[in-house]
Design a protein around this motif. Sequence first.
Motif, PDB file in Angstrom:
ATOM      1  N   ILE A   1      -1.157   4.061  -3.436  1.00 48.41           N
ATOM      2  CA  ILE A   1      -1.157   3.315  -2.172  1.00 48.41           C
ATOM      3  C   ILE A   1      -2.292   2.294  -2.168  1.00 48.41           C
ATOM      4  O   ILE A   1      -3.428   2.607  -2.552  1.00 48.41           O
ATOM      5  CB  ILE A   1      -1.328   4.287  -0.980  1.00 48.41           C
ATOM      6  N   ASP A   2      -1.989   1.076  -1.745  1.00 45.46           N
ATOM      7  CA  ASP A   2      -3.024   0.069  -1.512  1.00 45.46           C
ATOM      8  C   ASP A   2      -3.424   0.160  -0.036  1.00 45.46           C
ATOM      9  O   ASP A   2      -2.671  -0.282   0.846  1.00 45.46           O
ATOM     10  CB  ASP A   2      -2.511  -1.327  -1.829  1.00 45.46           C
ATOM     11  N   PRO A   3      -4.593   0.740   0.262  1.00 46.16           N
ATOM     12  CA  PRO A   3      -4.966   0.978   1.662  1.00 46.16           C
ATOM     13  C   PRO A   3      -5.300  -0.292   2.435  1.00 46.16           C
ATOM     14  O   PRO A   3      -5.414  -0.246   3.663  1.00 46.16           O
ATOM     15  CB  PRO A   3      -6.192   1.884   1.543  1.00 46.16           C
ATOM     16  N   THR A   4      -5.427  -1.419   1.742  1.00 50.07           N
ATOM     17  CA  THR A   4      -5.753  -2.666   2.440  1.00 50.07           C
ATOM     18  C   THR A   4      -4.519  -3.333   3.042  1.00 50.07           C
ATOM     19  O   THR A   4      -4.641  -4.257   3.845  1.00 50.07           O
ATOM     20  CB  THR A   4      -6.422  -3.668   1.471  1.00 50.07           C
ATOM     21  N   ILE A   5      -3.336  -2.857   2.641  1.00 45.10           N
ATOM     22  CA  ILE A   5      -2.080  -3.448   3.128  1.00 45.10           C
ATOM     23  C   ILE A   5      -1.474  -2.542   4.193  1.00 45.10           C
ATOM     24  O   ILE A   5      -1.191  -1.367   3.928  1.00 45.10           O
ATOM     25  CB  ILE A   5      -1.081  -3.637   1.975  1.00 45.10           C
ATOM     26  N   PRO A   6      -1.253  -3.019   5.408  1.00 48.18           N
ATOM     27  CA  PRO A   6      -0.655  -2.181   6.462  1.00 48.18           C
ATOM     28  C   PRO A   6       0.770  -1.770   6.109  1.00 48.18           C
ATOM     29  O   PRO A   6       1.524  -2.523   5.483  1.00 48.18           O
ATOM     30  CB  PRO A   6      -0.662  -3.089   7.697  1.00 48.18           C
TER      31      PRO A   6
END
Length: 425
Positions: free
Chosen positions: A310-315
């Motif tokens: 998961i890329d946590p910076t992307i909602p």
Amino acid sequence: MTGLSLGVDLGTSGIRSAVLGEDGQVISTARGNYAPINPDRVDAMAWWAGVAACLSAQIDILNEQGIDPQRIARIAVDGTSGSLVLTDAGLRPVTRALMYNDGGFADEAARIAIHAPASHITQGPNSSLARVLRLMDEDRDRNAVHLLHQADFIAARLSGRGGISDHNNALKTGFDPDDGVWPDWFEPLGLPERLLPEVRPAGAIGATISPQIAAEFGLSPDVMVHLGTTDSIAAFLAAAPLQIGAAVTSLGTTLAVKMLSDQRIDDPGIGLYSHRLGDGWLVGGASNTGGGVLRQFFSTEALQALSAQIDPTIPSDLDYYPLSKPGERFPVNDPHLAPRLSPRPADDALYLHGLLESIARIEARCYAAMAERGAPTPSPLYTAGGGAANSVWTQIRERVLGISCQSATHTEAAIGVARLIHPAA
């Protein structure tokens, strides 16, 4: 005042103790188990037997560490909120104990509803006051002299003096921490004033340790037994400093939020309550969302592997209300609220991302609900519970909340209740 502080925690699964040094740092801990308990008739003396075993273990550990137990100057106890028993003048139980999760007292709730304000904390068949009324009915010989919450009972056994409680344990039983009185409608309810404890602030001095107890455990006869608190508040004190704005989110099976506010905020309509703590109010509520929902779909190993994708910076554009079953407590108080867990994408990482983000949004709603009612912005914000170890979830939460989160160094309630009474903590 110098000396060591000893905290004792009566949790749901066992008993813990912690000793703080004169600088307020943890220097020793111990664990203990409850004596065998019949769930149909809980004997409060089993609480005491477990505490005695834990204290003995703690004293042995201190001696092994080369620390003189005679240096302990103060003791405080926390217990599960709403667990209580009736005792005689000699602190012997005259009824069974009822636990925080005992409920179904509809007849008692109906009696309370006649006299209590509509939104009062004592309303409902699962309330602490309903348990008190049931125990009074079971005390057929009218031998009861003291109404004692779990922490009160242990403190009374330590000091030999009953009839004292703290603001936090007494709150759910009906005590008003603003006015400092028990409700006047208790009398027509049939609850005599003589049973009710004197209520003091959490952490206040209660009484000197009983000489017999001091001798039994090798403690100084000058040890002061302080008023304690509830287990959840003690856990907050373990994780966060006692300062206005300090907040703790617990990411366990469920999600719980607590924050120290400079004003009292109560809104039973959304499941929000305040406890008196120090010079402020500990405002909090608990949602039924949390890690328990995640466990329905993913193992520990899968959570770790999928989180790494998961890329946590992307909602996430997935919008869920993750619940294990219908019903929510806070920030929406709706016993019929349905879980929203679909649509589920084929990619499990995308699904987990949506769940984590949705739980973070619920957390944000919790703090927003507090702020709308006058609470400060959380600062600092600590995280406790198993979810604190998931760095991806932490980054998602920070983005959604707009607040930096840090993992709590300590979460053990025994440490928190020891901090409550320690001058340097």
